[in-house]
Scaffold this motif. Structure first.
Motif, mmCIF file in Angstrom:
data_model
loop_
_atom_site.group_PDB
_atom_site.id
_atom_site.type_symbol
_atom_site.label_atom_id
_atom_site.label_comp_id
_atom_site.label_asym_id
_atom_site.label_seq_id
_atom_site.Cartn_x
_atom_site.Cartn_y
_atom_site.Cartn_z
ATOM 1 N N PHE A 39 0.834 -1.202 0.000
ATOM 2 C CA PHE A 39 0.000 0.000 0.000
ATOM 3 C C PHE A 39 0.872 1.256 0.000
ATOM 4 O O PHE A 39 0.650 2.196 -0.757
ATOM 5 N N ILE A 40 1.921 1.260 0.851
ATOM 6 C CA ILE A 40 2.820 2.409 0.933
ATOM 7 C C ILE A 40 3.552 2.604 -0.392
ATOM 8 O O ILE A 40 3.681 3.726 -0.889
ATOM 9 N N LEU A 41 4.026 1.492 -0.987
ATOM 10 C CA LEU A 41 4.734 1.594 -2.259
ATOM 11 C C LEU A 41 3.829 2.160 -3.344
ATOM 12 O O LEU A 41 4.239 3.043 -4.108
ATOM 13 N N CYS A 42 2.593 1.672 -3.421
ATOM 14 C CA CYS A 42 1.650 2.174 -4.419
ATOM 15 C C CYS A 42 1.377 3.659 -4.195
ATOM 16 O O CYS A 42 1.344 4.439 -5.148
ATOM 17 N N TRP A 43 1.206 4.043 -2.926
ATOM 18 C CA TRP A 43 0.941 5.458 -2.614
ATOM 19 C C TRP A 43 2.124 6.332 -3.018
ATOM 20 O O TRP A 43 1.955 7.396 -3.604
ATOM 21 N N LEU A 44 3.357 5.856 -2.746
ATOM 22 C CA LEU A 44 4.543 6.640 -3.094
ATOM 23 C C LEU A 44 4.683 6.770 -4.609
ATOM 24 O O LEU A 44 5.093 7.814 -5.111
ATOM 25 N N LEU A 45 4.335 5.697 -5.334
ATOM 26 C CA LEU A 45 4.417 5.758 -6.795
ATOM 27 C C LEU A 45 3.403 6.748 -7.352
ATOM 28 O O LEU A 45 3.659 7.431 -8.339
ATOM 29 N N HIS A 47 2.228 9.373 -5.655
ATOM 30 C CA HIS A 47 2.485 10.713 -5.131
ATOM 31 C C HIS A 47 3.993 10.945 -5.020
ATOM 32 O O HIS A 47 4.529 11.016 -3.906
ATOM 33 N N PRO A 48 4.702 11.046 -6.141
ATOM 34 C CA PRO A 48 6.175 11.186 -6.067
ATOM 35 C C PRO A 48 6.623 12.472 -5.399
ATOM 36 O O PRO A 48 7.676 12.492 -4.760
ATOM 37 N N GLU A 49 5.830 13.549 -5.494
ATOM 38 C CA GLU A 49 6.230 14.807 -4.854
ATOM 39 C C GLU A 49 6.257 14.662 -3.341
ATOM 40 O O GLU A 49 7.210 15.077 -2.676
ATOM 41 N N GLU A 50 5.189 14.045 -2.782
ATOM 42 C CA GLU A 50 5.150 13.841 -1.329
ATOM 43 C C GLU A 50 6.254 12.894 -0.889
ATOM 44 O O GLU A 50 6.853 13.061 0.168
ATOM 45 N N ALA A 51 6.552 11.902 -1.715
ATOM 46 C CA ALA A 51 7.619 10.951 -1.382
ATOM 47 C C ALA A 51 8.959 11.668 -1.293
ATOM 48 O O ALA A 51 9.742 11.422 -0.381
ATOM 49 N N LYS A 52 9.218 12.589 -2.233
ATOM 50 C CA LYS A 52 10.481 13.341 -2.197
ATOM 51 C C LYS A 52 10.579 14.158 -0.913
ATOM 52 O O LYS A 52 11.624 14.204 -0.278
ATOM 53 N N VAL A 53 9.470 14.812 -0.538
ATOM 54 C CA VAL A 53 9.467 15.619 0.680
ATOM 55 C C VAL A 53 9.734 14.735 1.902
ATOM 56 O O VAL A 53 10.523 15.091 2.779
ATOM 57 N N LEU A 54 9.088 13.555 1.942
ATOM 58 C CA LEU A 54 9.251 12.647 3.077
ATOM 59 C C LEU A 54 10.707 12.193 3.199
ATOM 60 O O LEU A 54 11.282 12.182 4.287
ATOM 61 N N PHE A 55 11.322 11.793 2.061
ATOM 62 C CA PHE A 55 12.666 11.233 2.136
ATOM 63 C C PHE A 55 13.730 12.300 2.306
ATOM 64 O O PHE A 55 14.770 12.073 2.920
ATOM 65 N N ASP A 56 13.475 13.493 1.754
ATOM 66 C CA ASP A 56 14.473 14.553 1.887
ATOM 67 C C ASP A 56 14.408 15.230 3.256
ATOM 68 O O ASP A 56 15.355 15.870 3.685
ATOM 69 N N GLY A 57 13.269 15.071 3.935
ATOM 70 C CA GLY A 57 13.128 15.669 5.247
ATOM 71 C C GLY A 57 12.556 17.062 5.104
ATOM 72 O O GLY A 57 12.675 17.920 5.925
#
Length: 57
Positions: A39-45, A47-57
């Motif tokens: 579910f998390i992987l599908c959501w990150l795929l 929503h790539p913008e939110e994923a970048k924000v999450l991983f970059d801090g």
């Protein structure tokens, strides 16, 4: 002899039930965790913008 034999049978049965319940619990947790990860992987795929924000801090 009969009494002790039936007690041994009860111990064996209860042990088997306990092992079976533990195995079911572990499988259920593993399945739900893998489902959650999917579910998390599908959501990150999606929503790539939110994923970048999450991983970059």
């Amino acid at each position: 002899m009969k009494k002790s034999r039936s007690q041994v049978g009860l111990v064996v049965i209860s042990t088997l039930i306990g092992v079976w319940l533990n195995v079911n619990l572990v499988l259920t947790i593993a399945f739900s965790m893998s489902y959650f990860n999917m579910f998390i992987l599908c959501w990150l795929l999606k929503h790539p913008e939110e994923a970048k924000v999450l991983f970059d801090g």
